[in-house]
Design a protein around this motif. Structure first.
Motif, PDB file in Angstrom:
ATOM      1  N   GLN A   1       0.856  -1.188   0.000  1.00 19.30           N
ATOM      2  CA  GLN A   1       0.000   0.000   0.000  1.00 19.30           C
ATOM      3  C   GLN A   1       0.893   1.239   0.000  1.00 19.30           C
ATOM      4  OE1 GLN A   1      -2.779  -0.545   3.430  1.00 19.30           O
ATOM      5  NE2 GLN A   1      -1.864  -2.587   3.464  1.00 19.30           N
ATOM      6  N   GLU A   2       0.489   2.261  -0.725  1.00 17.91           N
ATOM      7  CA  GLU A   2       1.253   3.510  -0.799  1.00 17.91           C
ATOM      8  C   GLU A   2       0.392   4.662  -0.303  1.00 17.91           C
ATOM      9  OE1 GLU A   2       3.030   4.249  -4.547  1.00 17.91           O
ATOM     10  OE2 GLU A   2       3.901   2.244  -4.736  1.00 17.91           O
ATOM     11  N   LEU A   3       1.017   5.545   0.504  1.00 20.56           N
ATOM     12  CA  LEU A   3       0.329   6.716   1.016  1.00 20.56           C
ATOM     13  C   LEU A   3       1.335   7.815   1.270  1.00 20.56           C
ATOM     14  CD1 LEU A   3      -2.326   7.993   2.037  1.00 20.56           C
ATOM     15  CD2 LEU A   3      -1.764   7.084   4.321  1.00 20.56           C
ATOM     16  N   LEU A   4       1.139   8.934   0.582  1.00 24.22           N
ATOM     17  CA  LEU A   4       2.002  10.116   0.766  1.00 24.22           C
ATOM     18  C   LEU A   4       3.469   9.779   0.596  1.00 24.22           C
ATOM     19  CD1 LEU A   4       0.207  11.729   3.859  1.00 24.22           C
ATOM     20  CD2 LEU A   4      -0.080  12.287   1.436  1.00 24.22           C
ATOM     21  N   GLY A   5       3.752   8.983  -0.419  1.00 28.29           N
ATOM     22  CA  GLY A   5       5.135   8.659  -0.739  1.00 28.29           C
ATOM     23  C   GLY A   5       5.747   7.588   0.132  1.00 28.29           C
ATOM     24  N   LYS A   6       4.991   6.994   1.035  1.00 30.03           N
ATOM     25  CA  LYS A   6       5.510   5.931   1.887  1.00 30.03           C
ATOM     26  C   LYS A   6       4.765   4.636   1.578  1.00 30.03           C
ATOM     27  CE  LYS A   6       6.998   8.984   5.612  1.00 30.03           C
ATOM     28  NZ  LYS A   6       6.970   9.256   7.077  1.00 30.03           N
ATOM     29  N   THR A   7       5.406   3.521   1.906  1.00 27.35           N
ATOM     30  CA  THR A   7       4.834   2.214   1.598  1.00 27.35           C
ATOM     31  C   THR A   7       4.564   1.440   2.881  1.00 27.35           C
ATOM     32  OG1 THR A   7       7.092   1.411   1.241  1.00 27.35           O
ATOM     33  CG2 THR A   7       5.825   2.026  -0.704  1.00 27.35           C
ATOM     34  N   PHE A   8       3.440   0.708   2.882  1.00 29.32           N
ATOM     35  CA  PHE A   8       3.013  -0.051   4.060  1.00 29.32           C
ATOM     36  C   PHE A   8       2.485  -1.404   3.606  1.00 29.32           C
ATOM     37  CE2 PHE A   8       2.326   4.447   4.676  1.00 29.32           C
ATOM     38  CZ  PHE A   8       2.843   4.704   5.930  1.00 29.32           C
ATOM     39  N   VAL A   9       2.411  -2.324   4.556  1.00 32.07           N
ATOM     40  CA  VAL A   9       1.671  -3.566   4.365  1.00 32.07           C
ATOM     41  C   VAL A   9       0.852  -3.825   5.623  1.00 32.07           C
ATOM     42  CG1 VAL A   9       3.330  -4.601   2.780  1.00 32.07           C
ATOM     43  CG2 VAL A   9       3.565  -4.982   5.233  1.00 32.07           C
ATOM     44  N   THR A  10      -0.218  -4.577   5.479  1.00 32.51           N
ATOM     45  CA  THR A  10      -1.027  -5.010   6.626  1.00 32.51           C
ATOM     46  C   THR A  10      -0.653  -6.445   6.956  1.00 32.51           C
ATOM     47  OG1 THR A  10      -2.843  -3.543   6.020  1.00 32.51           O
ATOM     48  CG2 THR A  10      -3.352  -5.385   7.489  1.00 32.51           C
ATOM     49  N   VAL A  11      -0.270  -6.688   8.215  1.00 32.39           N
ATOM     50  CA  VAL A  11       0.099  -8.034   8.647  1.00 32.39           C
ATOM     51  C   VAL A  11      -0.880  -8.490   9.722  1.00 32.39           C
ATOM     52  CG1 VAL A  11       2.527  -7.654   8.092  1.00 32.39           C
ATOM     53  CG2 VAL A  11       1.713  -7.210  10.414  1.00 32.39           C
ATOM     54  N   VAL A  12      -0.886  -9.802   9.966  1.00 38.58           N
ATOM     55  CA  VAL A  12      -1.742 -10.391  10.985  1.00 38.58           C
ATOM     56  C   VAL A  12      -1.018 -10.330  12.325  1.00 38.58           C
ATOM     57  CG1 VAL A  12      -2.977 -12.447  11.726  1.00 38.58           C
ATOM     58  CG2 VAL A  12      -2.809 -11.889   9.279  1.00 38.58           C
ATOM     59  N   GLY A  13      -1.641  -9.638  13.298  1.00 35.59           N
ATOM     60  CA  GLY A  13      -1.031  -9.497  14.612  1.00 35.59           C
ATOM     61  C   GLY A  13      -1.216 -10.736  15.475  1.00 35.59           C
TER      62      GLY A  13
ATOM     63  N   ASN B   1      -3.163 -11.425  17.932  1.00 32.80           N
ATOM     64  CA  ASN B   1      -4.544 -11.832  18.215  1.00 32.80           C
ATOM     65  C   ASN B   1      -5.414 -11.809  16.965  1.00 32.80           C
ATOM     66  OD1 ASN B   1      -4.022 -12.100  21.053  1.00 32.80           O
ATOM     67  ND2 ASN B   1      -4.115  -9.849  21.209  1.00 32.80           N
ATOM     68  N   ASN B   2      -4.786 -12.113  15.865  1.00 30.93           N
ATOM     69  CA  ASN B   2      -5.501 -12.081  14.578  1.00 30.93           C
ATOM     70  C   ASN B   2      -6.132 -10.715  14.322  1.00 30.93           C
ATOM     71  OD1 ASN B   2      -4.768 -14.659  13.997  1.00 30.93           O
ATOM     72  ND2 ASN B   2      -6.816 -15.548  14.171  1.00 30.93           N
ATOM     73  N   GLU B   3      -5.378  -9.674  14.691  1.00 32.30           N
ATOM     74  CA  GLU B   3      -5.816  -8.314  14.438  1.00 32.30           C
ATOM     75  C   GLU B   3      -4.936  -7.688  13.361  1.00 32.30           C
ATOM     76  OE1 GLU B   3      -5.536  -6.349  18.154  1.00 32.30           O
ATOM     77  OE2 GLU B   3      -7.408  -7.182  18.943  1.00 32.30           O
ATOM     78  N   ALA B   4      -5.497  -6.730  12.647  1.00 34.13           N
ATOM     79  CA  ALA B   4      -4.748  -6.045  11.590  1.00 34.13           C
ATOM     80  C   ALA B   4      -3.699  -5.131  12.202  1.00 34.13           C
ATOM     81  CB  ALA B   4      -5.697  -5.242  10.706  1.00 34.13           C
ATOM     82  N   VAL B   5      -2.474  -5.233  11.690  1.00 32.63           N
ATOM     83  CA  VAL B   5      -1.371  -4.381  12.119  1.00 32.63           C
ATOM     84  C   VAL B   5      -0.720  -3.795  10.874  1.00 32.63           C
ATOM     85  CG1 VAL B   5       0.847  -4.268  13.304  1.00 32.63           C
ATOM     86  CG2 VAL B   5      -0.965  -5.756  14.196  1.00 32.63           C
TER      87      VAL B   5
ATOM     88  N   VAL C   1      10.513 -13.236   8.160  1.00 36.38           N
ATOM     89  CA  VAL C   1       9.952 -14.428   7.543  1.00 36.38           C
ATOM     90  C   VAL C   1       8.785 -14.982   8.341  1.00 36.38           C
ATOM     91  CG1 VAL C   1      11.467 -16.084   8.697  1.00 36.38           C
ATOM     92  CG2 VAL C   1      10.619 -16.572   6.390  1.00 36.38           C
ATOM     93  N   GLU C   2       8.641 -14.578   9.634  1.00 38.34           N
ATOM     94  CA  GLU C   2       7.528 -15.045  10.454  1.00 38.34           C
ATOM     95  C   GLU C   2       6.236 -14.284  10.185  1.00 38.34           C
ATOM     96  OE1 GLU C   2      10.508 -14.311  11.818  1.00 38.34           O
ATOM     97  OE2 GLU C   2      11.218 -16.365  12.203  1.00 38.34           O
ATOM     98  N   ASP C   3       6.311 -13.152   9.503  1.00 39.53           N
ATOM     99  CA  ASP C   3       5.119 -12.333   9.304  1.00 39.53           C
ATOM    100  C   ASP C   3       4.164 -12.978   8.303  1.00 39.53           C
ATOM    101  OD1 ASP C   3       5.565 -10.155  11.028  1.00 39.53           O
ATOM    102  OD2 ASP C   3       7.036  -9.319   9.645  1.00 39.53           O
ATOM    103  N   VAL C   4       2.873 -12.756   8.548  1.00 37.00           N
ATOM    104  CA  VAL C   4       1.812 -13.159   7.627  1.00 37.00           C
ATOM    105  C   VAL C   4       1.200 -11.881   7.067  1.00 37.00           C
ATOM    106  CG1 VAL C   4      -0.401 -14.324   7.360  1.00 37.00           C
ATOM    107  CG2 VAL C   4       1.351 -15.302   8.866  1.00 37.00           C
ATOM    108  N   VAL C   5       1.248 -11.728   5.762  1.00 41.39           N
ATOM    109  CA  VAL C   5       0.848 -10.483   5.106  1.00 41.39           C
ATOM    110  C   VAL C   5      -0.542 -10.637   4.504  1.00 41.39           C
ATOM    111  CG1 VAL C   5       1.406  -8.867   3.248  1.00 41.39           C
ATOM    112  CG2 VAL C   5       3.231  -9.891   4.600  1.00 41.39           C
ATOM    113  N   VAL C   6      -1.377  -9.625   4.737  1.00 39.34           N
ATOM    114  CA  VAL C   6      -2.717  -9.608   4.142  1.00 39.34           C
ATOM    115  C   VAL C   6      -2.583  -9.209   2.674  1.00 39.34           C
ATOM    116  CG1 VAL C   6      -5.010  -8.568   4.193  1.00 39.34           C
ATOM    117  CG2 VAL C   6      -3.793  -9.044   6.339  1.00 39.34           C
TER     118      VAL C   6
ATOM    119  N   GLY D   1      -6.002  -2.863  14.356  1.00 37.02           N
ATOM    120  CA  GLY D   1      -6.773  -3.429  15.454  1.00 37.02           C
ATOM    121  C   GLY D   1      -8.015  -4.171  15.027  1.00 37.02           C
ATOM    122  N   THR D   2      -8.384  -4.098  13.740  1.00 33.39           N
ATOM    123  CA  THR D   2      -9.564  -4.801  13.258  1.00 33.39           C
ATOM    124  C   THR D   2      -9.351  -6.315  13.342  1.00 33.39           C
ATOM    125  OG1 THR D   2     -10.049  -2.999  11.708  1.00 33.39           O
ATOM    126  CG2 THR D   2     -11.098  -5.126  11.281  1.00 33.39           C
ATOM    127  N   PRO D   3     -10.298  -7.060  13.945  1.00 36.50           N
ATOM    128  CA  PRO D   3     -10.158  -8.513  13.969  1.00 36.50           C
ATOM    129  C   PRO D   3     -10.320  -9.085  12.563  1.00 36.50           C
ATOM    130  CG  PRO D   3     -12.281  -7.868  14.867  1.00 36.50           C
ATOM    131  CD  PRO D   3     -11.508  -6.602  14.676  1.00 36.50           C
TER     132      PRO D   3
END
Length: 378
Positions: A304-316, A318-322, A344-349, A359-361
């Motif tokens: 995801q891109e926003l204002l020139g920066k890049t992000f990803v959503t991972v599973v936290g 407690n199965n919450e969005a981070v 390598v342990e991260d799970v990416v949405v 924080g969204t479940p």
């Protein structure tokens, strides 16, 4: 009996309880969002670099008239594929035929005069040997013969030029290629050496012109990759996303960076036997670079891109969005190398992150590369 005052208090109490229940429902746990996610991949990955290029003809030849006159015949259609030596135009040749005939007559006359003088030289030589004439007379006759021979040479040169001009009234293609559609038509007037009658572009091979930034050039150079190394097996991706079946090679590198753009111009050559590639088309040059050991990979669609920066959503936990900021590396097909921000342990949405907030479940469905329909996935 319940008096009027008590009835009012009961009504107020009912409203307070109802409002409290509504507030409790509003502040309860948000509904789970259904998403698709996948584990961050780690593997040794050959890195490729892409450059936007434009297809150009290797040779583009302007056909100019060598003689002056009106076009009497046109022997092709615009857009035709032509061969070297193929006649394209005929220019009105009548005056050039007459010029050849006139020059031939002048040569014949000069040769006859030369022959007559040469016979005189022979007679004068015999008489001079017998003392019948003065030596000066013989010398004069020899000089006249030399002048006559020079006159024959001059007229012969004029005849040769006239014959060349007559031959040039037939205009031929100098190369194999495809002729343009903006050509002159019958009746058009052409001026020797200046009028462009048509343009022929070679079609096999063609070149792809592209540019490399200074930083990209330094990256290749500092990795020890000279143009002779990375420029031998170039791939070409066409504008519709398909890969051209023939690999190419780097053929030309400019002498220096362009002052205005700060880029280094290059040209790569690709075979074009089916004439699929046409000058003016845009395509992407793909060059092989280094191999990244243990590179972290995720699908490009997860970024995801926003204002020139890049992000990803991972599973936290407690199965919450981070949401995590990441630093991107090179693209590998439809995958993206991640330089920083993930392990390598991260799970990416991959799908559904647009409906989530931190924080969204999440209700997670794990997928793999095959589920993403990524070309080359195993």
């Amino acid at each position: 009996m319940v008096n009027k005052k008590n009835m009012i208090w009961l009504a107020v109490l009912f409203l307070i309880v109802t409002a409290g229940c509504s507030k409790q429902q509003a502040t309860g746990q948000p509904k789970e969002v259904v998403v698709k996610a996948m584990q961050v991949m780690q593997q040794d990955t050959p890195v490729t670099y892409e450059f936007v290029g434009e297809i150009v003809a290797k040779d583009e030849v302007q056909i100019k008239a060598q003689v002056t006159g009106n076009i009497s015949r046109k022997l092709f259609n615009g857009g035709d594929t032509v061969q070297a030596g193929q006649p394209l135009y005929e220019i009105d040749r009548r005056k050039y035929v007459a010029s050849v005939a006139d020059s031939q007559a002048q040569v014949a006359q000069a040769q006859a005069s030369l022959s007559n003088i040469q016979r005189d030289v022979v007679r004068y030589q015999n008489l001079a040997d017998q003392g019948g004439i003065a030596v000066q007379t013989l010398d004069t006759s020899k000089s006249q013969a030399e002048q006559a021979a020079a006159q024959v040479s001059a007229y012969q040169a004029k005849l040769d030029q006239a014959q060349n001009d007559l031959s040039d009234t037939v205009v031929v293609s100098p190369v194999n290629g495809r002729i343009g559609v903006g050509e002159l038509s019958v009746g058009g007037y052409v001026q020797a050496g200046s009028t462009v009658m048509a343009t022929v572009s070679t079609v096999d091979p063609v070149q792809v012109r592209f540019s490399m930034s200074e930083n990209e050039y330094l990256k290749f150079a500092q990795m020890g990759n000279s143009p002779d190394a990375w420029g031998q097996n170039l791939k070409l991706v066409l504008s519709n996303g398909s890969e051209y079946p023939i690999t190419g090679r780097l053929e030309q590198v400019d002498r220096g960076m362009a002052n205005q753009t700060g880029t280094l111009a290059m040209k790569a050559s690709f075979g074009n036997p089916q004439q699929l590639l046409v000058p003016g088309m845009f395509a992407r040059i793909v060059a092989n670079g280094e191999t990244r050991q243990g590179a972290l990979l995720i699908p490009q669609r997860a970024v995801q891109e926003l204002l020139g920066k890049t992000f990803v959503t991972v599973v936290g936990a407690n199965n919450e969005a981070v949401t995590k900021p990441v630093k991107l590396g090179p693209k590998i097909g439809n995958l993206q190398i991640i330089e920083e921000g993930l392990t390598v342990e991260d799970v990416v949405v991959v799908e559904g992150f647009a409906k989530t907030q931190p924080g969204t479940p999440l209700k997670i469905t794990m997928i793999g590369l095959n589920d993403l329909n990524i070309p080359g996935a195993k």
